[in-house]
Write a protein that holds these residues in place. Structure first.
Motif, PDB file in Angstrom:
ATOM      1  N   GLN A  76     -13.847  -0.274  19.801  1.00  0.00           N
ATOM      2  CA  GLN A  76     -14.711   0.888  19.988  1.00  0.00           C
ATOM      3  C   GLN A  76     -14.980   1.062  21.473  1.00  0.00           C
ATOM      4  O   GLN A  76     -16.091   1.371  21.896  1.00  0.00           O
ATOM      5  CB  GLN A  76     -16.016   0.720  19.207  1.00  0.00           C
ATOM      6  CG  GLN A  76     -15.856   0.818  17.697  1.00  0.00           C
ATOM      7  CD  GLN A  76     -17.151   0.540  16.959  1.00  0.00           C
ATOM      8  OE1 GLN A  76     -17.555  -0.610  16.821  1.00  0.00           O
ATOM      9  NE2 GLN A  76     -17.802   1.593  16.477  1.00  0.00           N
ATOM     10  N   TYR A 132     -16.192   4.471  22.523  1.00  0.00           N
ATOM     11  CA  TYR A 132     -17.557   4.636  22.024  1.00  0.00           C
ATOM     12  C   TYR A 132     -18.551   3.934  22.941  1.00  0.00           C
ATOM     13  O   TYR A 132     -19.620   4.475  23.254  1.00  0.00           O
ATOM     14  CB  TYR A 132     -17.643   4.085  20.605  1.00  0.00           C
ATOM     15  CG  TYR A 132     -19.039   4.040  20.034  1.00  0.00           C
ATOM     16  CD1 TYR A 132     -19.640   5.191  19.537  1.00  0.00           C
ATOM     17  CD2 TYR A 132     -19.753   2.844  20.003  1.00  0.00           C
ATOM     18  CE1 TYR A 132     -20.927   5.148  19.009  1.00  0.00           C
ATOM     19  CE2 TYR A 132     -21.030   2.799  19.480  1.00  0.00           C
ATOM     20  CZ  TYR A 132     -21.613   3.941  18.986  1.00  0.00           C
ATOM     21  OH  TYR A 132     -22.887   3.899  18.473  1.00  0.00           O
ATOM     22  N   ALA A 154     -24.112  -9.053  15.333  1.00  0.00           N
ATOM     23  CA  ALA A 154     -25.050  -8.381  14.427  1.00  0.00           C
ATOM     24  C   ALA A 154     -26.438  -9.013  14.485  1.00  0.00           C
ATOM     25  O   ALA A 154     -27.456  -8.312  14.532  1.00  0.00           O
ATOM     26  CB  ALA A 154     -24.499  -8.404  12.997  1.00  0.00           C
ATOM     27  N   THR A 195     -21.478  -2.857  15.622  1.00  0.00           N
ATOM     28  CA  THR A 195     -21.239  -4.058  14.813  1.00  0.00           C
ATOM     29  C   THR A 195     -20.129  -3.858  13.783  1.00  0.00           C
ATOM     30  O   THR A 195     -19.744  -4.815  13.108  1.00  0.00           O
ATOM     31  CB  THR A 195     -22.529  -4.492  14.090  1.00  0.00           C
ATOM     32  OG1 THR A 195     -23.016  -3.406  13.289  1.00  0.00           O
ATOM     33  CG2 THR A 195     -23.602  -4.886  15.092  1.00  0.00           C
ATOM     34  N   VAL A 196     -19.616  -2.622  13.647  1.00  0.00           N
ATOM     35  CA  VAL A 196     -18.456  -2.396  12.772  1.00  0.00           C
ATOM     36  C   VAL A 196     -17.281  -3.238  13.242  1.00  0.00           C
ATOM     37  O   VAL A 196     -16.566  -3.845  12.432  1.00  0.00           O
ATOM     38  CB  VAL A 196     -18.088  -0.903  12.747  1.00  0.00           C
ATOM     39  CG1 VAL A 196     -16.774  -0.681  12.002  1.00  0.00           C
ATOM     40  CG2 VAL A 196     -19.200  -0.090  12.114  1.00  0.00           C
ATOM     41  N   THR A 197     -17.064  -3.308  14.545  1.00  0.00           N
ATOM     42  CA  THR A 197     -15.985  -4.128  15.105  1.00  0.00           C
ATOM     43  C   THR A 197     -16.499  -5.373  15.799  1.00  0.00           C
ATOM     44  O   THR A 197     -15.707  -6.213  16.224  1.00  0.00           O
ATOM     45  CB  THR A 197     -15.159  -3.321  16.123  1.00  0.00           C
ATOM     46  OG1 THR A 197     -16.026  -2.814  17.154  1.00  0.00           O
ATOM     47  CG2 THR A 197     -14.451  -2.171  15.435  1.00  0.00           C
ATOM     48  N   ARG A 198     -17.800  -5.512  15.913  1.00  0.00           N
ATOM     49  CA  ARG A 198     -18.378  -6.693  16.546  1.00  0.00           C
ATOM     50  C   ARG A 198     -19.403  -7.346  15.623  1.00  0.00           C
ATOM     51  O   ARG A 198     -20.588  -7.418  15.939  1.00  0.00           O
ATOM     52  CB  ARG A 198     -19.051  -6.295  17.869  1.00  0.00           C
ATOM     53  CG  ARG A 198     -18.108  -5.851  18.959  1.00  0.00           C
ATOM     54  CD  ARG A 198     -17.235  -6.995  19.446  1.00  0.00           C
ATOM     55  NE  ARG A 198     -18.050  -8.152  19.783  1.00  0.00           N
ATOM     56  CZ  ARG A 198     -18.721  -8.281  20.934  1.00  0.00           C
ATOM     57  NH1 ARG A 198     -18.658  -7.328  21.839  1.00  0.00           N
ATOM     58  NH2 ARG A 198     -19.448  -9.352  21.170  1.00  0.00           N
ATOM     59  N   PRO A 199     -18.968  -7.809  14.429  1.00  0.00           N
ATOM     60  CA  PRO A 199     -19.934  -8.428  13.518  1.00  0.00           C
ATOM     61  C   PRO A 199     -20.562  -9.691  14.083  1.00  0.00           C
ATOM     62  O   PRO A 199     -21.613 -10.130  13.613  1.00  0.00           O
ATOM     63  CB  PRO A 199     -19.090  -8.730  12.269  1.00  0.00           C
ATOM     64  CG  PRO A 199     -17.685  -8.836  12.770  1.00  0.00           C
ATOM     65  CD  PRO A 199     -17.594  -7.851  13.896  1.00  0.00           C
ATOM     66  N   TYR A 221     -24.166   0.545  15.383  1.00  0.00           N
ATOM     67  CA  TYR A 221     -22.871   1.036  14.897  1.00  0.00           C
ATOM     68  C   TYR A 221     -21.716   0.229  15.479  1.00  0.00           C
ATOM     69  O   TYR A 221     -20.656   0.112  14.872  1.00  0.00           O
ATOM     70  CB  TYR A 221     -22.704   2.514  15.238  1.00  0.00           C
ATOM     71  CG  TYR A 221     -21.456   3.129  14.646  1.00  0.00           C
ATOM     72  CD1 TYR A 221     -21.301   3.217  13.265  1.00  0.00           C
ATOM     73  CD2 TYR A 221     -20.441   3.619  15.459  1.00  0.00           C
ATOM     74  CE1 TYR A 221     -20.163   3.768  12.710  1.00  0.00           C
ATOM     75  CE2 TYR A 221     -19.305   4.180  14.914  1.00  0.00           C
ATOM     76  CZ  TYR A 221     -19.167   4.253  13.541  1.00  0.00           C
ATOM     77  OH  TYR A 221     -18.036   4.791  12.986  1.00  0.00           O
ATOM     78  N   LEU A 229     -13.636   4.707  15.904  1.00  0.00           N
ATOM     79  CA  LEU A 229     -12.943   3.430  15.754  1.00  0.00           C
ATOM     80  C   LEU A 229     -11.501   3.587  16.216  1.00  0.00           C
ATOM     81  O   LEU A 229     -10.743   4.380  15.659  1.00  0.00           O
ATOM     82  CB  LEU A 229     -12.981   2.978  14.294  1.00  0.00           C
ATOM     83  CG  LEU A 229     -12.394   1.609  13.977  1.00  0.00           C
ATOM     84  CD1 LEU A 229     -13.227   0.514  14.620  1.00  0.00           C
ATOM     85  CD2 LEU A 229     -12.324   1.394  12.469  1.00  0.00           C
TER      86      LEU A 229
END
Length: 268
Positions: free
Chosen positions: A49, A52, A110, A103-107, A101, A36
């Motif tokens: 991300q 990532y 989701a 989706t932590v910054t891209r909810p 994973y 992150l």
């Protein structure tokens, strides 16, 4: 360990206390943690991300750098019969696993990732193309007002397979998106009004929980929170006694108030 807060002296005292107890090293301001990326500017805090995503694309051998204005085409529906079967399902599965994973910054993606993950055994080519559309960063503004705004929406019978609707809502603190949800409803709504009204119930329960959280964080909401929706029939249920007396509507209202009561009881 990440330490955050607005009291510099307290943070310094906490660091000193931990240094006496544990062998620690102060790495300075947060910039990277568990893939992150955190970028602090005068305008606010950017969460991304990007590295990532680049590592994920490189691992599966994708070099296409094109971007899209939205992660999904308008009114697009996914079914197992779309297009032809993708000839390399392993890449598809690796991308889906990585996007979970992300989706932590891209909810906001989701639900899309959830839908695409249903076709891991034999993904069509059109679904693989949809996976590649997901890319950009997330921003929290430093100049947002501490006023909660909520937008609620329901995609009535949007799933072409089981005709279930989708509940969706976004919670903004000022201009910053702090929470969003997109989830398929577990029943088949007989009308758009029913789908929207049940979405209202879920959204209201979430708002009660968020307001309780803000109060415990020392930032209580001074005014009632408006839940905005574009379904006139669902909204009129709240204002018309004739609609309120309908059996199905009464059942929905009881469910709504039971959920809210349980949340308030838990909060107390």
């Amino acid at each position: 360990m990440i330490i955050t807060g607005d009291d510099v002296d307290s943070i310094s005292d906490l660091k000193t206390s931990h240094h006496h107890t544990f062998e620690m090293k102060d790495l300075g301001s947060l910039s990277y943690f568990l893939s992150l990326e955190v970028i602090s500017t005068d305008d606010g805090i950017y969460l991304s991300q990007a590295k990532y995503v680049l590592d994920l694309l490189t691992r599966v051998g994708i070099t296409d750098s094109r971007t899209e204005y939205a992660p999904l085409k308008h009114n697009f529906r996914f079914t197992p019969m779309d297009g032809t079967v993708f000839d390399n399902p392993t890449i598809y599965r690796q991308l889906i696993g990585g996007l979970v994973y992300l989706t932590v910054t891209r909810p906001d993606v989701a639900y899309l990732v959830h839908v695409l993950s249903q076709f891991l055994s034999a993904p069509p080519t059109t679904h693989y193309a949809a996976v590649l559309r997901i890319l950009h960063i997330f921003h929290f503004s430093a100049h947002s007002f501490l006023s909660l705004q909520v937008y609620s929406y329901a995609d009535w019978a949007g799933d072409p397979i089981d005709r279930c609707s989708t509940t969706g809502y976004y919670l903004f603190l000022g201009s910053s998106l702090i929470f969003c949800r997109s989830k398929k409803q577990t029943f088949t709504a007989r009308s758009s009004t029913e789908a929207y009204y049940r979405t209202f119930a879920d959204t209201t329960a979430e708002v009660v929980l968020i307001r309780w959280l803000f109060e415990n964080l020392g930032a209580p909401q001074s005014f009632p929170t408006d839940v905005l929706c574009d379904n006139c029939s669902a909204i009129q249920i709240f204002h018309n006694d004739v609609f309120m007396n309908a059996p199905n509507t009464l059942k929905l209202i009881v469910t709504l108030f039971v959920n809210v009561y349980l949340l308030m009881l838990f909060a107390s």
